[in-house]
Write a protein that holds these residues in place. Structure first.
Motif, mmCIF file in Angstrom:
data_model
loop_
_atom_site.group_PDB
_atom_site.id
_atom_site.type_symbol
_atom_site.label_atom_id
_atom_site.label_comp_id
_atom_site.label_asym_id
_atom_site.label_seq_id
_atom_site.Cartn_x
_atom_site.Cartn_y
_atom_site.Cartn_z
ATOM 1 N N LEU A 43 40.472 -26.252 -17.440
ATOM 2 C CA LEU A 43 39.304 -25.369 -17.357
ATOM 3 C C LEU A 43 38.618 -25.471 -16.001
ATOM 4 C CD1 LEU A 43 37.236 -23.511 -18.854
ATOM 5 C CD2 LEU A 43 36.100 -25.593 -19.613
ATOM 6 N N ASN A 44 38.286 -24.310 -15.420
ATOM 7 C CA ASN A 44 37.459 -24.261 -14.205
ATOM 8 C C ASN A 44 36.278 -23.329 -14.443
ATOM 9 O OD1 ASN A 44 38.950 -25.877 -12.290
ATOM 10 N ND2 ASN A 44 40.533 -24.307 -12.435
ATOM 11 N N ASN A 45 35.228 -23.512 -13.641
ATOM 12 C CA ASN A 45 34.056 -22.649 -13.710
ATOM 13 C C ASN A 45 34.013 -21.778 -12.456
ATOM 14 O OD1 ASN A 45 31.586 -21.454 -14.079
ATOM 15 N ND2 ASN A 45 30.385 -23.336 -13.927
ATOM 16 N N LYS A 46 34.123 -20.441 -12.631
ATOM 17 C CA LYS A 46 34.148 -19.522 -11.482
ATOM 18 C C LYS A 46 32.753 -19.181 -10.966
ATOM 19 C CE LYS A 46 36.474 -16.148 -13.474
ATOM 20 N NZ LYS A 46 37.176 -14.865 -13.713
ATOM 21 N N SER A 47 31.731 -19.499 -11.742
ATOM 22 C CA SER A 47 30.377 -19.042 -11.393
ATOM 23 C C SER A 47 29.868 -19.749 -10.137
ATOM 24 C CB SER A 47 29.404 -19.318 -12.532
ATOM 25 O OG SER A 47 28.106 -18.922 -12.155
ATOM 26 N N ASN A 48 29.248 -18.964 -9.230
ATOM 27 C CA ASN A 48 28.639 -19.593 -8.056
ATOM 28 C C ASN A 48 27.118 -19.677 -8.210
ATOM 29 O OD1 ASN A 48 28.078 -16.910 -7.833
ATOM 30 N ND2 ASN A 48 29.405 -16.537 -6.060
ATOM 31 N N ASN A 51 23.733 -23.511 -12.499
ATOM 32 C CA ASN A 51 23.771 -23.546 -13.975
ATOM 33 C C ASN A 51 24.557 -22.380 -14.596
ATOM 34 O OD1 ASN A 51 22.151 -25.823 -13.857
ATOM 35 N ND2 ASN A 51 20.254 -24.643 -14.040
ATOM 36 N N GLY A 52 25.247 -21.583 -13.758
ATOM 37 C CA GLY A 52 26.032 -20.471 -14.305
ATOM 38 C C GLY A 52 27.327 -20.985 -14.914
ATOM 39 N N PHE A 53 27.876 -20.214 -15.851
ATOM 40 C CA PHE A 53 29.138 -20.615 -16.469
ATOM 41 C C PHE A 53 30.026 -19.387 -16.653
ATOM 42 C CE2 PHE A 53 31.671 -21.832 -20.364
ATOM 43 C CZ PHE A 53 32.484 -22.749 -19.700
ATOM 44 N N ASP A 54 31.111 -19.348 -15.914
ATOM 45 C CA ASP A 54 32.078 -18.252 -16.021
ATOM 46 C C ASP A 54 33.460 -18.899 -16.082
ATOM 47 O OD1 ASP A 54 33.457 -15.919 -15.990
ATOM 48 O OD2 ASP A 54 32.922 -15.324 -13.955
ATOM 49 N N PRO A 55 33.904 -19.239 -17.310
ATOM 50 C CA PRO A 55 35.109 -20.065 -17.430
ATOM 51 C C PRO A 55 36.397 -19.319 -17.097
ATOM 52 C CG PRO A 55 34.333 -19.408 -19.599
ATOM 53 C CD PRO A 55 33.332 -18.891 -18.611
ATOM 54 N N VAL A 56 37.339 -20.028 -16.504
ATOM 55 C CA VAL A 56 38.689 -19.507 -16.303
ATOM 56 C C VAL A 56 39.648 -20.676 -16.491
ATOM 57 C CG1 VAL A 56 38.712 -19.899 -13.786
ATOM 58 C CG2 VAL A 56 40.206 -18.152 -14.781
ATOM 59 N N ILE A 81 44.874 -3.615 -11.393
ATOM 60 C CA ILE A 81 43.573 -4.267 -11.200
ATOM 61 C C ILE A 81 43.445 -5.308 -12.301
ATOM 62 C CG2 ILE A 81 41.067 -3.967 -11.198
ATOM 63 C CD1 ILE A 81 41.606 -1.017 -10.334
ATOM 64 N N GLY A 82 43.343 -6.573 -11.906
ATOM 65 C CA GLY A 82 43.250 -7.636 -12.909
ATOM 66 C C GLY A 82 42.043 -8.506 -12.637
ATOM 67 N N GLU A 83 41.677 -9.288 -13.648
ATOM 68 C CA GLU A 83 40.476 -10.123 -13.509
ATOM 69 C C GLU A 83 40.690 -11.259 -12.513
ATOM 70 O OE1 GLU A 83 37.059 -12.404 -16.049
ATOM 71 O OE2 GLU A 83 38.880 -11.846 -17.114
ATOM 72 N N GLU A 84 41.909 -11.792 -12.438
ATOM 73 C CA GLU A 84 42.094 -13.042 -11.694
ATOM 74 C C GLU A 84 42.749 -12.886 -10.319
ATOM 75 O OE1 GLU A 84 40.481 -15.364 -12.909
ATOM 76 O OE2 GLU A 84 40.247 -14.605 -14.951
ATOM 77 N N LEU A 85 43.527 -11.816 -10.104
ATOM 78 C CA LEU A 85 44.278 -11.709 -8.845
ATOM 79 C C LEU A 85 43.911 -10.425 -8.100
ATOM 80 C CD1 LEU A 85 47.634 -12.842 -10.476
ATOM 81 C CD2 LEU A 85 46.255 -14.260 -8.980
ATOM 82 N N LYS A 86 44.414 -10.310 -6.871
ATOM 83 C CA LYS A 86 44.009 -9.217 -5.975
ATOM 84 C C LYS A 86 44.485 -7.843 -6.476
ATOM 85 C CE LYS A 86 44.724 -8.475 -1.368
ATOM 86 N NZ LYS A 86 45.687 -8.731 -0.373
ATOM 87 N N ALA A 87 43.646 -6.826 -6.272
ATOM 88 C CA ALA A 87 43.981 -5.463 -6.718
ATOM 89 C C ALA A 87 45.096 -4.869 -5.864
ATOM 90 C CB ALA A 87 42.746 -4.583 -6.648
ATOM 91 N N ASP A 102 40.829 -12.289 -22.817
ATOM 92 C CA ASP A 102 39.469 -11.828 -23.100
ATOM 93 C C ASP A 102 38.922 -12.759 -24.172
ATOM 94 O OD1 ASP A 102 37.328 -9.683 -22.925
ATOM 95 O OD2 ASP A 102 37.712 -9.737 -25.078
ATOM 96 N N GLY A 103 37.766 -13.339 -23.891
ATOM 97 C CA GLY A 103 37.224 -14.346 -24.813
ATOM 98 C C GLY A 103 37.674 -15.737 -24.401
ATOM 99 N N THR A 104 37.584 -16.030 -23.092
ATOM 100 C CA THR A 104 38.014 -17.351 -22.599
ATOM 101 C C THR A 104 37.228 -18.479 -23.281
ATOM 102 O OG1 THR A 104 38.640 -16.386 -20.477
ATOM 103 C CG2 THR A 104 38.376 -18.763 -20.519
ATOM 104 N N ARG A 105 35.941 -18.228 -23.555
ATOM 105 C CA ARG A 105 35.129 -19.276 -24.224
ATOM 106 C C ARG A 105 35.686 -19.581 -25.612
ATOM 107 N NH1 ARG A 105 29.306 -18.475 -21.784
ATOM 108 N NH2 ARG A 105 29.911 -17.358 -19.917
#
Length: 274
Positions: A43-48, A51-56, A81-87, A102-105
């Motif tokens: 698990l990694n947190n993408k949020s910058n 206290n943000g949490f955007d799990p991947v 176009i994908g969530e994780e890689l370049k368009a 979808d629904g990583t949490r």
């Protein structure tokens, strides 16, 4: 609602070719997931934000990489176009919109409602959608006949929303927690009191198409969260917009309803926060 006008502009051969490929993906995804990826997530947190949490997870990335490879092999000129890689830009008018998990949490804590979302767009309009649930052993898909289907044990069941006009008798699911402030929620307290059913990521939209729910409300959808749902919902007879009543393909906060009168009522109630 219903027939997808854009689909009619695409020749039957293409419609069938794209649909068949889309329908082959659940089996391929499940084979990869259960064969190689299950139980190996990091698990990694993408949020910058503080206290943000955007799990991947590494599984999200592995699944998207796999899907891109399969699509590029079969449709080399299509955009992706994908969530994780370049368009990747389209040279054919067709684009694929991907949300590998979808629904990583839900995925991270072992709740089985996470899914793989794939949408095919033509000239920026979503025309076909797939929602695959590996753990639930079923998937939802739009056919090349402007209908939506649930596929379980290789059996196709046509989906139809259940029309209702009454707010009080409607099954309403929504999730504002962590998105809307308490003050905002107070402004729509009549609506929040009517939200009596659990909201589980993409599954809730699918349940509406099956007639199990009448309204689904979600905040801050990205385009890959919502694009597969647009043809799925419309082909099942439902209505889908942003809270402001705009085209849902732009993403954002989205409302889906099973009848036009219910849809109007909910949009009116959402006005103070839209």
């Amino acid at each position: 609602v219903g027939s997808n006008l854009l689909m009619d502009k695409i020749n039957k051969k293409d419609q069938l070719k794209y649909y068949k490929f889309l329908n082959s993906l659940p089996k391929k995804i499940n084979t990869l997931y259960f064969g190689k990826l299950k139980g190996k997530f990091k698990l990694n947190n993408k949020s910058n934000k503080r206290n943000g949490f955007d799990p991947v997870t590494n599984i999200d990335r592995a699944l998207e990489f796999f899907l891109r490879k399969e699509i590029t092999k079969k449709f080399p000129k299509d955009g992706i176009i994908g969530e994780e890689l370049k368009a990747k830009k389209t040279r054919s008018g067709f684009s694929w919109i991907l949300d590998p998990i979808d629904g990583t949490r839900s995925f991270v804590i072992g709740t089985p409602t996470w899914s793989n979302l794939v949408s095919i767009n033509y000239n920026n309009e979503p025309i076909l959608g797939l929602v695959n649930f590996p753990m639930l052993k079923k998937y939802y898909i739009t056919g090349s006949d402007n209908k939506s289907y649930l596929v379980e044990n290789n059996k196709f069941k046509k989906l139809k929303v259940i029309k209702t006009k009454s707010l009080n008798n409607s099954k309403i699911a929504g999730n504002f927690f962590g998105w809307l402030t308490l003050d905002e929620q107070k402004k729509i307290s009549r609506l929040t009191r009517l939200m009596r059913y659990p909201c589980s990521d993409a599954l809730s939209y699918c349940q509406l198409c099956e007639g199990k729910l009448n309204v689904v409300l979600q905040c801050y959808n990205k385009i890959w969260d919502i694009h597969p749902m647009i043809p799925l919902v419309k082909n099942a007879g439902g209505y889908i917009n942003t809270w402001k009543g705009n085209d849902p393909k732009i993403g954002g906060s989205v409302v889906v309803s099973s009848s036009s009168s219910l849809h109007r009522k909910i949009l009116k109630m959402l006005k103070p926060v839209a």
